[in-house]
Enzyme design. Structure first.
Site, PDB file in Angstrom:
ATOM      1  N   HIS A 492       4.904  -9.698   5.759  1.00  0.00           N
ATOM      2  CA  HIS A 492       6.305  -9.309   5.560  1.00  0.00           C
ATOM      3  C   HIS A 492       6.417  -8.213   4.498  1.00  0.00           C
ATOM      4  O   HIS A 492       7.032  -7.157   4.739  1.00  0.00           O
ATOM      5  CB  HIS A 492       7.114 -10.542   5.131  1.00  0.00           C
ATOM      6  CG  HIS A 492       8.534 -10.246   4.773  1.00  0.00           C
ATOM      7  ND1 HIS A 492       9.586 -10.493   5.631  1.00  0.00           N
ATOM      8  CD2 HIS A 492       9.094  -9.713   3.649  1.00  0.00           C
ATOM      9  CE1 HIS A 492      10.721 -10.121   5.053  1.00  0.00           C
ATOM     10  NE2 HIS A 492      10.442  -9.655   3.847  1.00  0.00           N
ATOM     11  N   GLU A 493       5.842  -8.452   3.342  1.00  0.00           N
ATOM     12  CA  GLU A 493       5.954  -7.477   2.262  1.00  0.00           C
ATOM     13  C   GLU A 493       5.226  -6.174   2.597  1.00  0.00           C
ATOM     14  O   GLU A 493       5.654  -5.091   2.193  1.00  0.00           O
ATOM     15  CB  GLU A 493       5.427  -8.067   0.951  1.00  0.00           C
ATOM     16  CG  GLU A 493       6.231  -9.247   0.431  1.00  0.00           C
ATOM     17  CD  GLU A 493       7.705  -8.929   0.217  1.00  0.00           C
ATOM     18  OE1 GLU A 493       8.032  -7.753  -0.052  1.00  0.00           O
ATOM     19  OE2 GLU A 493       8.537  -9.845   0.315  1.00  0.00           O
ATOM     20  N   HIS A 496       7.513  -3.836   4.361  1.00  0.00           N
ATOM     21  CA  HIS A 496       8.306  -2.985   3.459  1.00  0.00           C
ATOM     22  C   HIS A 496       7.480  -1.786   2.995  1.00  0.00           C
ATOM     23  O   HIS A 496       7.977  -0.658   2.935  1.00  0.00           O
ATOM     24  CB  HIS A 496       8.731  -3.785   2.223  1.00  0.00           C
ATOM     25  CG  HIS A 496       9.848  -4.751   2.458  1.00  0.00           C
ATOM     26  ND1 HIS A 496      11.055  -4.383   3.002  1.00  0.00           N
ATOM     27  CD2 HIS A 496       9.946  -6.087   2.181  1.00  0.00           C
ATOM     28  CE1 HIS A 496      11.853  -5.442   3.055  1.00  0.00           C
ATOM     29  NE2 HIS A 496      11.201  -6.490   2.576  1.00  0.00           N
ATOM     30  N   HIS A 499       7.266   0.782   5.584  1.00  0.00           N
ATOM     31  CA  HIS A 499       8.546   1.489   5.690  1.00  0.00           C
ATOM     32  C   HIS A 499       8.575   2.659   4.705  1.00  0.00           C
ATOM     33  O   HIS A 499       9.111   3.731   5.003  1.00  0.00           O
ATOM     34  CB  HIS A 499       9.685   0.501   5.404  1.00  0.00           C
ATOM     35  CG  HIS A 499      11.026   0.943   5.897  1.00  0.00           C
ATOM     36  ND1 HIS A 499      12.159   0.186   5.743  1.00  0.00           N
ATOM     37  CD2 HIS A 499      11.444   2.066   6.529  1.00  0.00           C
ATOM     38  CE1 HIS A 499      13.195   0.805   6.264  1.00  0.00           C
ATOM     39  NE2 HIS A 499      12.787   1.962   6.746  1.00  0.00           N
TER      40      HIS A 499
END
Length: 706
Positions: A492-493, A496, A499
């Site tokens: 999940h991290e 980011h 991104h």
């Protein structure tokens, strides 16, 4: 006119003298070295921060005044681009300041943080409430000439204009002064809340004094507890720290119900102990000030103000979405608890399932129902292997390549750095810093941070991003094994981070993760799906002793149990989201205990579950305005995530190159250069459908009324 000029000259003289006095301060120096410069962590000292911040704030204000007082008519270049290029020193310092605040907190730094937080707030307000500057921005926003600019430039003007208006640029002087005062008070309270919470997490622990206190714990949890006690220099056999990464494994596997209750109790009472670190009065003050601020800015509640720049826009939309998922999730919890209670009764336990029992008996149900034991999976989940798996996924989806480097300074020996490049062209796109382990002075949880945003204004500026986690390091020379939940958080991290690394825009204010708060979690939640793909499991989920991949039979059982306990995780999270939104729709003073109880009672919160973040420890919403009235964002983004994942499953699968390219082109690379609703429609060909989320969680899909 002469008087104003005289003051300006005096100010400039003072500024020059201050600059000379600070000439040796390493925080004020531009980043040097490879990759367009990197932070000189090996040179910084806590004592450098205050003088550096004060100097850099004044430098930025001088730059802003020069832009605001430019006698030439406002243009995109002399106003918007000038603002984008201003404040480079304070931006660099803020990066290091934030790193110290979240990962290197000490009493010395905390004292500086308490002093500087309101100064940062006042600094922001001086810019946001600068009349002459806003007049220039507003003129560009309303100018017909601006329509001839590129879509990205028009978006940047829109962003500046709406941000200034939201912060009170159109208020009269008296109300501006009130907003400034409120913001400074809030900054002080945010810092107090965060420091209280950190103190509770670091000062409280569960001591394990006898061999029987370790009963049921997996070896790596036991070893970590022993190491924690040694690190703290405690005269006990082991220690369970008061952080989620330590408490949750303990209450999941410990056979000692009495100790599970003690561990759970210290965790859920963080910030709520009636001591010097109690957060109740602090959060009440925060809520009251937020209400005052919202009304000054023309909004009925803080929630309405907060959502004014989000995708959802209307608080009621978020409540409707949350309630549509809440009811089936609660029903699922009741079903799961009934199965758990049967085990308790069969074992002769004369008690009703309590919150400190939930994870323990959920594991028993998982094992009985799906023949799946977390401890059977964990030996295959080596942190370093999974990190390599993330790199491989990034290569498959976005053509990224990661190469570890050692030629840049780091702020702690645990931190490692990778150069990130395009594996087709070889072009370097950024750096990735990895800080994986828990330690004293580091806040709990996991997060991504951007040290420098990608941009093309000053040449091709490389982004620098980091991922920060709190895994338990355990025994030296042994691989760090993590749970499936922790592995999901890791991916999940990293989503980011990708991104940020994939960003390909011109202006830094629009780069990477600078999107609406209820959209920013979408790319990260989407990346979680790749953890469970056969390609990742077969290549990187390797047993730490045998180096053999997860056997297919175990993969099948993991897949079969994928939605197990989904009711629990949904209720745990949405209860916090609902309480957050209702707190910020309320305009009268509250009693936190009463409000929490009455809200959860009205929702028929299952008694076996506690909110993921109780009000006195809800750092997401009380350590800043970031997620205030915005914790719903995880669910909102998960609707988009579930719908986006079906674009892959409807295509050629998880590694469909065509879908991945659309994802890169319309989501990961565009930042905030385009409205997020439009960006998603460009990727998917339509707006997201919430039915995908219900399918993903194995909840019933209720037919919509016509």
């Amino acid at each position: 006119m002469k008087k104003i000029m005289s003051i300006f000259i005096m100010g400039t003289t003072f500024f020059a003298a201050t600059a000379q006095n600070n000439s040796d301060n390493p925080l004020l120096k531009p980043w040097t070295g490879p990759y367009g410069g990197v932070p000189a962590f090996n040179e910084y000292k806590v004592s450098d921060f205050k003088p550096a911040i004060e100097f850099a704030i004044q430098e930025k204000l001088n730059e802003v005044d020069a832009i605001a007082n430019n006698p030439k008519a406002p243009t995109f270049d002399n106003t918007i681009v000038a603002l984008e290029n201003s404040g480079k020193t304070i931006t660099r310092i803020s990066t290091s300041y934030g790193i110290y605040r979240s990962t290197l907190s000490t009493p010395e730094f905390n004292a500086i943080d308490r002093e500087m937080s309101p100064k940062f707030s006042a600094f922001s307000d001086k810019i946001n409430q600068n009349k002459k500057l806003f007049t220039r921005i507003e003129a560009l926003y309303n100018s017909k000439e601006s329509k001839k600019l590129t879509s990205e430039q028009q978006r940047l003007i829109w962003l500046y204009y709406t941000n200034f208006v939201r912060q009170g640029a159109k208020l009269n002087d008296a109300d501006k002064e009130k907003v400034t005062k409120i913001n400074q008070e809030l900054a002080t309270l945010f810092t107090r809340f965060s420091q209280n919470l950190l103190a509770e997490e670091h000062n409280q622990y569960l001591a394990l004094k006898t061999e029987s206190d370790f009963d049921g714990l997996p070896l790596e949890v036991k070893n970590a507890a022993i190491a924690e006690a040694k690190d703290r220099k405690l005269d006990v056999m082991g220690c369970i720290a008061n952080t989620r990464s330590s408490i949750e494994p303990f209450v999941t596997f410990s056979t000692r119900r009495d100790l599970r209750e003690k561990a759970f109790d210290i965790f859920v009472k963080r910030g709520d102990n009636g001591n010097a670190n109690d957060n109740n009065s602090t959060l009440v003050s925060i809520l009251e000030l937020r209400t005052q601020k919202a009304k000054l800015l023309g909004y009925p509640t803080f929630a309405n103000w907060s959502l004014s720049n989000k995708m959802a826009k209307d608080p009621q939309k978020t409540l409707d979405l949350m309630m549509s998922v809440w009811e089936p999730a609660v029903e699922k919890v009741h079903q799961d608890v009934a199965e758990m209670q049967k085990i308790v009764d069969a074992e002769g336990g004369n008690f009703k399932i309590q919150p400190w029992d939930y994870r323990y008996y959920a594991e028993k149900v998982r094992k009985a129902k799906y023949d799946l034991d977390q401890n059977e999976v964990k030996p295959y989940l080596q942190l370093e292997n999974l990190r390599e798996g993330m790199f491989w996924v990034a290569g498959e989806l976005f053509n990224l390549n990661f190469k570890q480097i050692t030629n840049v300074p780091v702020y702690h020996p645990d931190v490692r750095v990778w150069e990130v490049s395009n594996k087709v062209t070889g072009k370097v796109v950024g750096l990735w810093y990895f800080d994986p382990y828990a330690r004293t002075g580091k806040r709990s949880g996991a997060w991504m941070n951007a040290y420098r945003d990608q941009q093309k204004l000053g040449g091709d500026v490389l982004t620098i991003v980091s991922n920060n986690c709190n895994f338990i390091k355990g025994t030296a020379n042994e691989p760090v094994l993590i749970s499936w939940t922790d592995a999901t958080t890791l991916f999940h991290e990293f989503g980011h981070a990708l991104h940020g690394l994939c960003s390909n825009v011109t202006y830094p204010s629009l780069a990477g993760t600078a999107v609406a708060r209820d959209y920013v979690e979408f790319p990260s939640q989407l990346l979680e799906h790749w953890l469970s793909t056969p390609e990742v499991l077969n290549k990187f989920a390797l047993h730490y002793k045998t180096n053999q991949p997860l056997p297919q039979s175990l993969v099948d059982r993991i897949k079969k149990a994928a939605n197990f306990n989904e009711g629990f995780s949904t209720v745990e999270t949405i209860s916090s989201s609902l309480v957050d939104m209702k707190l910020h729709l309320t305009t009268t003073p509250i009693d936190p205990h009463k409000f929490e109880k009455e809200t959860l009672d009205a929702l028929h919160m299952p008694s076996e579950i506690v909110m993921r973040h109780r009000i006195p420890q809800f750092g997401h919403i009380f350590s800043s305005d970031g997620y205030a009235a915005g914790y719903y964002s995880y669910l909102w983004a998960d609707v988009i995530n579930a719908d986006a994942w079906e674009a892959f499953t409807e295509g050629k699968g998880a590694y469909d190159k065509a879908v991945a390219k659309r994802l890169y082109d319309n989501v990961f690379s565009v930042g905030n250069t385009i409205d997020q609703e439009k960006a998603y429609e460009n990727f998917r060909g339509r707006a997201p459908k919430s039915d995908a989320l219900m399918r993903a969680r194995d909840f019933p899909i209720v037919a919509k009324k016509k």
